[in-house]
Every structure is written in structure tokens, then in C-alpha cells.
Design a protein around this motif. Structure first.
Motif, PDB file in Angstrom:
ATOM      1  N   LYS A 208       0.905  -1.177  -0.187  1.00  0.00           N
ATOM      2  CA  LYS A 208       0.060  -0.031  -0.115  1.00  0.00           C
ATOM      3  C   LYS A 208       0.781   1.021  -0.046  1.00  0.00           C
ATOM      4  CE  LYS A 208      -3.867   2.209   2.571  1.00  0.00           C
ATOM      5  NZ  LYS A 208      -4.801   2.233   1.324  1.00  0.00           N
ATOM      6  N   ALA A 209       2.050   1.261   0.923  1.00  0.00           N
ATOM      7  CA  ALA A 209       2.976   2.346   0.875  1.00  0.00           C
ATOM      8  C   ALA A 209       4.111   2.003   1.502  1.00  0.00           C
ATOM      9  CB  ALA A 209       2.392   3.397   1.614  1.00  0.00           C
ATOM     10  N   PRO A 210       5.072   1.459   0.509  1.00  0.00           N
ATOM     11  CA  PRO A 210       6.388   0.653   0.988  1.00  0.00           C
ATOM     12  C   PRO A 210       7.063   1.796   2.160  1.00  0.00           C
ATOM     13  CG  PRO A 210       6.026   0.283  -1.298  1.00  0.00           C
ATOM     14  CD  PRO A 210       4.853   1.330  -0.815  1.00  0.00           C
ATOM     15  N   SER A 211       6.986   3.058   1.860  1.00  0.00           N
ATOM     16  CA  SER A 211       7.816   4.065   2.477  1.00  0.00           C
ATOM     17  C   SER A 211       7.099   4.435   3.844  1.00  0.00           C
ATOM     18  CB  SER A 211       8.271   5.259   2.022  1.00  0.00           C
ATOM     19  OG  SER A 211       8.977   5.051   0.793  1.00  0.00           O
ATOM     20  N   PRO A 215       8.653  -0.968   8.665  1.00  0.00           N
ATOM     21  CA  PRO A 215       8.985  -1.092   9.932  1.00  0.00           C
ATOM     22  C   PRO A 215      10.331  -0.583  10.346  1.00  0.00           C
ATOM     23  CG  PRO A 215       9.114  -3.168   8.862  1.00  0.00           C
ATOM     24  CD  PRO A 215       8.747  -2.169   7.652  1.00  0.00           C
ATOM     25  N   ILE A 216      11.049  -0.442   9.581  1.00  0.00           N
ATOM     26  CA  ILE A 216      12.359   0.114   9.983  1.00  0.00           C
ATOM     27  C   ILE A 216      12.200   1.952   9.930  1.00  0.00           C
ATOM     28  CG2 ILE A 216      14.805   0.598   9.215  1.00  0.00           C
ATOM     29  CD1 ILE A 216      14.658  -2.074   8.095  1.00  0.00           C
ATOM     30  N   ALA A 217      11.612   2.233   8.658  1.00  0.00           N
ATOM     31  CA  ALA A 217      11.516   3.973   8.644  1.00  0.00           C
ATOM     32  C   ALA A 217      10.388   4.510   9.713  1.00  0.00           C
ATOM     33  CB  ALA A 217      11.177   4.310   7.183  1.00  0.00           C
ATOM     34  N   ASP A 218       9.285   3.792   9.957  1.00  0.00           N
ATOM     35  CA  ASP A 218       8.322   4.215  10.780  1.00  0.00           C
ATOM     36  C   ASP A 218       7.600   2.984  11.543  1.00  0.00           C
ATOM     37  OD1 ASP A 218       6.024   5.731  11.910  1.00  0.00           O
ATOM     38  OD2 ASP A 218       5.858   6.809  10.241  1.00  0.00           O
ATOM     39  N   PRO A 219       7.993   2.646  12.663  1.00  0.00           N
ATOM     40  CA  PRO A 219       7.722   1.302  13.320  1.00  0.00           C
ATOM     41  C   PRO A 219       6.193   1.531  13.995  1.00  0.00           C
ATOM     42  CG  PRO A 219       9.890   1.947  14.089  1.00  0.00           C
ATOM     43  CD  PRO A 219       9.422   3.052  13.298  1.00  0.00           C
ATOM     44  N   ALA A 250       3.082  -9.819  19.123  1.00  0.00           N
ATOM     45  CA  ALA A 250       4.415  -9.729  18.929  1.00  0.00           C
ATOM     46  C   ALA A 250       5.127  -8.614  18.854  1.00  0.00           C
ATOM     47  CB  ALA A 250       4.582 -10.699  17.373  1.00  0.00           C
ATOM     48  N   PRO A 251       6.275  -8.493  19.196  1.00  0.00           N
ATOM     49  CA  PRO A 251       7.099  -6.971  18.850  1.00  0.00           C
ATOM     50  C   PRO A 251       7.327  -6.959  17.617  1.00  0.00           C
ATOM     51  CG  PRO A 251       8.548  -8.700  19.929  1.00  0.00           C
ATOM     52  CD  PRO A 251       7.120  -9.342  19.920  1.00  0.00           C
ATOM     53  N   ILE A 252       7.808  -5.808  17.227  1.00  0.00           N
ATOM     54  CA  ILE A 252       8.367  -5.605  15.873  1.00  0.00           C
ATOM     55  C   ILE A 252       9.973  -6.096  15.826  1.00  0.00           C
ATOM     56  CG2 ILE A 252       9.436  -3.821  14.209  1.00  0.00           C
ATOM     57  CD1 ILE A 252       7.043  -2.183  14.886  1.00  0.00           C
ATOM     58  N   THR A 253      10.087  -7.214  14.991  1.00  0.00           N
ATOM     59  CA  THR A 253      11.522  -7.756  14.945  1.00  0.00           C
ATOM     60  C   THR A 253      12.249  -7.343  13.822  1.00  0.00           C
ATOM     61  OG1 THR A 253      10.541  -9.690  14.190  1.00  0.00           O
ATOM     62  CG2 THR A 253      10.726  -9.507  16.569  1.00  0.00           C
ATOM     63  N   ALA A 254      11.829  -6.405  13.094  1.00  0.00           N
ATOM     64  CA  ALA A 254      12.432  -6.058  11.526  1.00  0.00           C
ATOM     65  C   ALA A 254      13.788  -5.413  11.869  1.00  0.00           C
ATOM     66  CB  ALA A 254      11.442  -5.644  10.756  1.00  0.00           C
TER      67      ALA A 254
END
Length: 850
Positions: A208-211, A215-219, A250-254
Motif C-alpha cells: 500500500k505504501a512501502p515507505s 517497519p524500519i523507517a516508521d515502526p 508480537a514485537p516488531i523484530t524487523a
């Protein structure tokens, strides 16, 4: 009632009219756009832009080149849960609609009427595929209409599973990742089959919007999007309640994962990249080529360690040059860190503490170099210092961890050993540290350079290549590009020529002063031995073992410079690039480490010329083998009956006298598209020196290790090693080239700017430890491999002082090797004495090999 009937009738007329108009409009649109629609049949044989991948001979990843990271998967390789995640996020009715969703289009239309903005496109997965492959992302009505018709055509041409397979391999998912296979590696460092439900939902939320949802740029936004996907998956019955709850919690693990390099060979990888670009142009980076090189992953790792350890050891012998930079520590950050100081580990240990963003940002400007990370000194006292590494790790250093760090004064002078830590390290210093099996120590990035290359002497395959301390700090490949003087490591080629010309290892040569008048040598030249002593009549073997310059010069005087130059071409050296004067005997030529290793391979394999190569095969994107190496190979005595007879040694064909360079690939089409991986026929290597010559030279170079300048290598506890040190004037270049019958390796150390290495930094001290570090690891656990004594060579006892046959019962007699029929006679001294030396054999290259 009549009024109601009229209203209904008119409504039906309006609806019918609207439907008719709509149908006519659709028909008109189709007639207008259909002729210009692309042929969707191209999707049946889709070619993804897959990066170039370079592998070691044992299948370990060396490098990846290409703007797009992509790992294409078949549909049956994609987990059903991941497919369901995308359907839930993008197109829940994918398997029901014909490529176009009327409900989605109506929803987008109402949104446009309500807001006046094109916020929703109502696109199905098939429509997204049509746009990604054939259209632009520009939001126009004409593009949307084309998208609709293309989707319908795609649905007729492909099955639903085929459409999904292409879509899931094509879709852009941020951070250069195209397709779910690449996304799994980029964000989680995993294969798709190993992803959790939460991780699959996170990836499915990206199209939908990769940027925006990255999860790295905007968790936080990524977490919100993941929740939406998981909710849809649960509502649609794709996951049960337990899976849903676990995934939601689950936490963000990326985190950003680079290419998982398994064999660190960036210098060789660059050689491959250049070769592939020369061969295929820009297609090299997009057509999914896989190049399998000749290097072995374990040997390559050992080579990197050996070179780095050697250059660090040299650097520490010459003292500490001080911190790389000094910064002012932020008072607030320092205070916060000190508040946590009570959790500081014991001296010499390390711990993960609270990360300090300001310090991390500062250290981010200093990338690791050669495995040495940057660190910030945040506290120091008389006995210890605390240093901060990126990410919050804190390391304690004490005096033992910097005992080498006397101040650098000059290349030959180092200050006293430090007695206080705070006299050496102060808060705000940016330094380098080194992790040695869990213990950290002070380090610094070497200014000295080095190179190491190792070959299989039977076919020239490069098994390890390191062109410098760190490729990303200096891309100059010193193995193939650095032209340096080899010093005494060139002497074996002169001595081999002398043996061919009639000398024996027992021939006496006068180790006495030599004065040469030659305008090319600035008038009068008075060469000296390294130890500045004279030994008088000296056996040829000892002249090589102890690297006596005056013996080498007299030998070259005797056999003749022109003869020696022509003979050197047998080993792959270009005579035009060799000095045409007596300095040739002392290694004043300009050669590369690869050329030296290639030359020594002739001794290692029993007398055959092999050409170095580094690409074993090239595999196309469809799995077909496009190129298979067919190197010249030493196959005697087991050459197949179909192999051609080996060529004679003299004269050499013109095309074998050029410099040793890694053999380039033949022109495109060497193997037809779709060729199999069948083993190529053996191409016998050309014999260029006799087996007897190679055996005698190997025997002499074994003595270099047993009792000469290379005796430090005795610590490897192997009897099959032979080699030669090399040191140039003022210790500008330091070399060691050595081998057994299975492996030949050259190590070089020097400054790129040709500054002296310093007093006593000879080949034995500066380069031999690198060679030992590699060969010790590469040969560990392997049986000794040495050349058998060939026919025509005999071993007899001689008098070590005269070089003559020993008398029966002579107490100090030693064994020496000779050609049959060329034993020294008791009444004919095998000597060359005085400055007016004359040769004992022929001057030409027409003499038969022995």
C-alpha cells in the motif's frame, strides 16, 4: 398507483438507458484502447530483474550486484499463510472476481464524488500486476481504463495461481526489496518459510505504501498497518483466534539485513563483476547470472585473517599514532552514562548498556575498517579506561590491552611502553579496538598494505585472494595491480636457469665483492649481501638458502642476462618488463603477487606452466551453464589417453611468454545456451622446465625453510614446505612465496607509497608470518604432499666444503642431488671462482631438458 407505476417505468427506462450508454461507452473505450494494449502473453515467460550473484567453489555467497534485491520463488514455495496475508490486505475476493472488482470500483467512485480526490483506486491484485508490468504509476483516467482491460486480458491468459506467483515476486516492498523472497531476507534475514504470522502480516502490509508503512523507517505506522492485516486475516478465517492474539502481541523484530556474505572476497568479486560487465553489459546486473568462482570459502576466510593479523602485528611493532579524532563529549549524555556506571563490568570485559544516541551518531561517521570498530573513550584513569561502542556496548581496557602502544616516533623509533592508561587515552578520543576471542584491546588501522594469493598448482585455480586490509577503505587490488620489486624471492628463477645451464646444487660460487661498471647502473655498482659479509666459495644451494646477493650476481654473470630473461618467460614473466642488467639477480623487476605465485606454481607442480583463473562456471537465470572453465591441467602420470602430448619446453610459443594475469573468459558462445555441467575434457599443461630441475629447486627451497631465511616456518611442523623470502633495498618490499605440491601461496607487505618498512622488516619478519598464518590453517589436518624424486636424478654424498664426491667414510659428508651422468668427479672441482666466472653449460635455450 398510476403515479408510482410511471415513476417505476421511468426509472427502469433510465436504468436501461444508463446501462446501454455504459455498455456503449465500455465498447467504445475497448475499441479505442484495445489496439494499443500490450500483449500479456509476455507474462507467461516473465524475466525478473534478478541481481548478479557470485559464489565460492563450495557454494558460499561471495557478493551480490544489482539495484534490485530479488529472490524469485515458485508459487508452491510461498507459504499459504503469506499468500493469505496478501489477499487479506489487498484483494480478499481475488479468487472470485474476473480480474476487476465492481465493488471496489464503485467504492473508489463514491470516494471520488465525496472528496473530489483520487484516494482509492479500487485495484485488484490483477490490476496491480497490470500496472506494475505494463503501465506507469501516474494517476490518470486513461491509465485506469487501460489497467481494467489489461487485467481482464491477464485473467484469460493466466491461472489465478500464476498471477499470484508473478505478483508476489514482482511487487516492490521497500529497501530495494522486490518480491516476498527478497523482503523476508531484507527485513528479517530469513527464508519465507521461516517467517512468523506477525512477520508475514508486516510484509503483506507494505504494498500500500512501502515507505510509509516500513517497519524500519516508521515502526508505529507499520505496527498499525500490521494490525489491520492481522484483523482482516482473522475476519476472513485465514488464522484462528490464538494465532491472531499471538501475532498482535508480537514485537516488531524487523531490522535491515544486508546480503549474507559467507566468503569475504570483495577484491575477487570485483574482478568477477568487471568480467561479467565486459561480457554482458548492463544485463550482468539484471539477468540473474550466478558465477561460481574457484575460491574456497574456508581458505578465503583464513587468508583474510592471516593478512589482517600480519598487518596489525607490523603496525603494533611500530607504535601508536594516537586517536583518529578528538570530540567534545556532551555533558548531559556523559552524566546520564555515569549514572549507569555502577553496572560497569570488570576490567577487560564488556557489557551492553544504555545506548547513547549522540554517541552512536558520532561513531556512525567512523565505519569499521578491517574488522576494527571505532570506539569512544568516555572515562580513563591510571589503570583502566572505559570505551563506548555503537549500540551501547561498553568495553574496559587496561594496561595489558595496550602494552604495545609506545608512541610512534618514526619507522625505526618507538617511544617507551605506556605506564598509565590516562596518559594514552583521554575522554573524547575516537580510537579503534580489536576483539580477540572475547578480550578487547587497543588497535589502530594499519597504514601499511599487503596482499596474499594462493593457487592450486595443478591447474592455476585461485583458491584465496586478498588484495588489501579492507576493500571498502581501498579498492586497489594489490594482488593483480601492484607492480612491486620481488627482491630475493625472484632468485629461484635465476637459479633454475643456472641448473638448466649446467650448474648443480653443489657448484661452488665465490661469495666475494663484485664491482660492476655499467652506465645503466649509474656508473660503478658495488652490491652487498644483506649481512655485509663474505663467505668465499659457497655451494649454490647455500647461496639460495642464505639469500646471498653476491652469489646470485655471479651466477647471472655466468649464464648471461639474455639467457636468463628468455628462461624467465617459461614461468610466465614478460621479458620486456624485466631489467636487462645484473640487478635482475636481486629481484629489481616489477611484478605482481599473482605473477610470483604463478611462477612458483611451476616448481610446485613438477615443471608445468599453468594459467591462473578465478571463474569456474557461469550459470544463466534459467539454470543453464553458459561457461565452463577448461584450464590447462597437470595430469601426468594419469593423463587420459585422449589428451594431447605435452609440448616440449624450448622454445616456448610466443603466446605463453606474457605476464601472468588471471585468465579472462573466452568470447561469448564458448558453450551454447543450455549446455550441461558435464566435466570438460582435460587440457594437459605445457611442461616448461624438467621434472629434475623442479625437484632440485624444491629441495633447495625446502632448505630455505629448514635452515635458511624461512626457518620460522618450521613452527608449522611440516616437512613438505618450500619457499623463498624476498626483501628489497631499504626494506621497501617484503615477500614470501612458498608451496607444497597441493598449494602455492605468495604474501607481500609494503607501503603503497614505497616508503621503507623499517629496520629489520625483511621478508622473514614482515611477510612470512602472513604466509604461515594462511598455510598453517589451509593445510591443517591434510597429509604432506611433496614431489617424488623423478627419474634421472640421483642422490649421493659430497664433501660440503668442496662440493666433490665424498670419500668413503668421510665424517661430515652430506647428501646432494645430481643429474645422472653429471656427478662432480674427484679431480674436477665443481666450482666457479673469481670475478671472471664462466658458465658450465650452454648459453642458449636449445639444450635438452634433463
Amino acid at each position: 398507483m398510476r403515479l408510482i407505476g410511471r415513476i417505476v417505468r421511468w426509472l427502469l427506462i433510465l436504468i436501461a438507458g444508463g446501462a446501454t450508454v455504459g455498455a456503449l461507452a465500455a465498447a467504445f473505450a475497448y475499441l479505442y484502447f484495445a489496439p494499443n494494449l500490450p500483449d500479456v502473453a509476455a507474462l507467461r515467460d516473465v524475466q525478473y530483474q534478478v541481481p548478479l550473484k557470485v559464489y565460492s567453489a563450495d557454494g558460499k555467497l561471495v557478493a551480490e550486484y544489482g539495484e534490485k534485491r530479488r529472490d524469485p520463488l515458485r508459487f508452491d514455495q510461498i507459504p499459504p499463510t503469506l499468500v493469505h496475508a496478501f489477499l487479506a490486505a489487498e484483494d480478499a475476493n481475488f479468487y472470485e472476481h474476473p480480474g476487476v472488482s465492481i465493488r471496489g470500483l464503485l467504492r473508489a467512485t463514491f470516494e471520488l464524488i465525496k472528496t473530489g480526490q483520487k484516494r482509492q483506486g479500487g485495484s485488484t491484485i490483477t490490476m496491480q500486476l497490470a500496472r506494475n508490468f505494463f503501465l506507469s504509476d501516474k494517476k490518470t483516467y486513461s491509465r485506469k481504463i487501460r489497467e481494467l482491460f489489461l487485467a481482464l486480458k491477464i485473467e484469460k491468459a493466466l491461472t489465478k495461481d500464476q498471477i499470484l506467483e508473478i505478483y508476489l515476486n514482482k511487487i516492490y516492498l521497500g529497501n530495494r526489496a522486490y518480491g516476498v523472497g527478497a523482503a523476508a531476507h531484507v527485513y528479517y534475514g530469513k527464508n519465507v518459510k521461516d517467517l512468523s504470522v506477525a512477520q508475514m502480516a508486516m510484509i503483506a502490509g507494505l504494498p500500500k505504501a512501502p515507505s510509509a508503512y516500513n517497519p524500519i523507517a516508521d515502526p508505529s505506522r507499520a505496527l498499525e498497518r500490521r494490525g489491520y492485516v492481522l484483523t482482516r486475516m482473522h475476519d476472513l478465517g485465514f488464522i484462528d483466534r490464538t494465532q491472531y492474539q499471538q501475532a498482535m502481541q508480537a514485537p516488531i523484530t524487523a531490522s535491515l539485513h544486508g546480503t549474507d556474505i559467507e566468503a569475504p572476497a570483495p577484491y575477487l568479486a570485483e574482478m568477477v563483476r568487471q568480467e561479467m560487465y565486459n561480457r554482458y553489459g548492463d544485463r550482468a546486473y539484471t539477468d540473474g547470472f550466478k558465477v561460481y568462482t574457484t575460491i574456497l570459502a574456508r581458505d578465503q576466510i583464513d587468508a583474510v585473517h592471516a593478512l589482517r593479523n600480519d598487518l596489525i602485528a607490523y603496525t603494533e611493532r611500530h607504535g601508536y599514532r594516537g586517536p583518529e579524532a578528538k570530540v567534545k563529549l556532551d555533558a548531559g549524555a556523559l552524566k546520564a552514562w555515569r549514572a549507569d556506571l555502577t553496572r560497569m563490568p570488570a576490567a577487560g570485559a564488556s557489557a551492553s548498556g544504555q545506548a547513547v544516541p549522540a554517541w552512536d551518531a558520532m561513531l556512525g561517521r567512523y565505519a569499521p575498517v578491517g574488522g576494527l570498530p571505532a570506539a569512544l573513550v568516555v572515562a580513563s584513569g591510571d589503570k583502566t579506561a572505559q570505551v563506548y561502542l555503537d549500540g551501547g556496548q561498553v568495553v574496559t581496557l587496561d594496561l595489558k590491552d595496550m602494552s604495545w602502544a609506545g608512541a610512534y616516533i618514526s619507522v625505526n623509533r618507538v617511544g617507551p611502553v605506556p605506564t598509565r592508561v590516562d596518559a594514552l587515552l583521554k575522554p573524547g578520543d575516537v580510537i579503534r579496538v580489536r576483539d580477540e576471542q572475547g578480550r578487547w584491546s587497543l588497535a589502530q588501522v594499519p597504514k601499511v598494505a599487503g596482499a596474499l594469493v594462493s593457487l592450486n598448482p595443478r591447474n592455476g585455480a585461485i583458491v584465496a585472494l586478498v588484495g588489501g586490509f579492507d576493500y571498502y577503505a581501498s579498492k586497489f587490488n594489490r594482488v593483480t595491480q601492484a607492480l612491486r620489486q620481488p627482491g630475493s624471492s625472484f632468485k629461484p628463477f635465476v637459479y633454475s636457469a643456472a641448473l638448466h645451464d649446467g650448474y648443480t646444487p653443489a657448484t661452488l660460487v665465490n661469495d666475494a665483492p663484485v664491482v660492476v661498471k655499467d652506465s645503466a647502473l649509474e656508473g660503478v655498482w658495488r652490491p652487498e649481501n644483506y649481512e655485509r659479509n663474505f663467505n668465499g666459495p659457497t655451494r649454490l644451494r647455500l647461496g639460495l638458502v642464505h639469500s646471498l646477493n653476491l652469489v646470485s650476481i655471479r651466477v647471472l654473470q655466468s649464464i648471461g642476462i639474455d639467457y636468463a630473461l628468455k628462461y624467465a618467460s617459461r614461468f610466465g614473466f614478460d621479458p620486456a618488463r624485466l631489467p636487462h642488467n645484473l640487478t635482475l639477480a636481486l629481484g629489481s623487476a616489477s611484478v605482481t603477487p599473482l605473477e610470483m605465485a604463478t611462477g612458483y606454481a611451476v616448481f610446485a607442480n613438477g615443471g608445468y606452466r599453468v594459467k591462473p583463473f578465478y571463474i569456474e562456471r557461469i550459470v544463466g537465470g534459467d539454470g543453464s551453464v553458459l561457461y565452463q572453465a577448461q584450464p590447462d591441467t597437470v595430469c601426468e602420470p594419469d593423463c587420459p589417453a585422449s589428451a594431447a602430448a605435452t609440448a616440449p619446453a624450448a622454445p616456448l610459443p610466443a603466446d605463453t611468454t606474457g605476464p601472468a594475469v588471471a585468465t579472462p573468459l573466452p568470447p561469448a558462445g564458448t558453450l551454447a545456451h543450455g549446455a550441461t555441467t558435464s566435466v570438460p575434457a582435460i587440457k594437459p599443461a605445457m611442461r616448461v622446465i624438467s621434472a629434475g630441475n623442479a625437484y632440485q629447486m624444491t629441495s633447495m627451497m625446502k632448505d630455505v625453510i629448514r635452515m635458511g631465511t624461512g626457518r620460522a616456518a618450521l613452527r608449522l611442523h611440516r616437512a613438505d614446505l618450500a619457499g623463498k623470502t624476498g626483501t628489497t633495498n631499504d626494506q621497501v618490499d617484503a615477500w614470501f612465496s612458498g608451496f607444497n605440491s597441493d598449494l602455492v601461496t605468495t604474501a607481500w607487505v609494503g607501503f603503497d607509497g614505497n616508503q621503507p618498512l623499517g629496520h629489520a622488516e625483511t621478508g622473514a619478519r614482515a611477510a612470512l608470518p602472513m604466509w604461515m598464518g594462511f598455510m598453517g590453517a589451509a593445510l591443517a589436518g591434510k597429509p604432506e604432499a611433496t614431489m617424488p624424486q623423478p627419474q634421472g636424478i640421483v642422490t649421493v654424498k659430497i664433501d660440503p666444503k668442496t662440493g666433490l664426491l665424498a670419500s668413503p667414510g668421510e665424517a661430515d659428508a652430506i647428501f646432494e642431488t645430481f643429474r645422472e651422468g653429471h656427478l662432480p668427479k674427484p679431480d674436477t672441482p665443481a666450482a666457479v671462482s673469481g670475478s671472471e666466472a664462466t658458465p658450465q653449460g650452454s648459453r642458449g635455450l636449445t639444450q635438452q631438458l634433463y
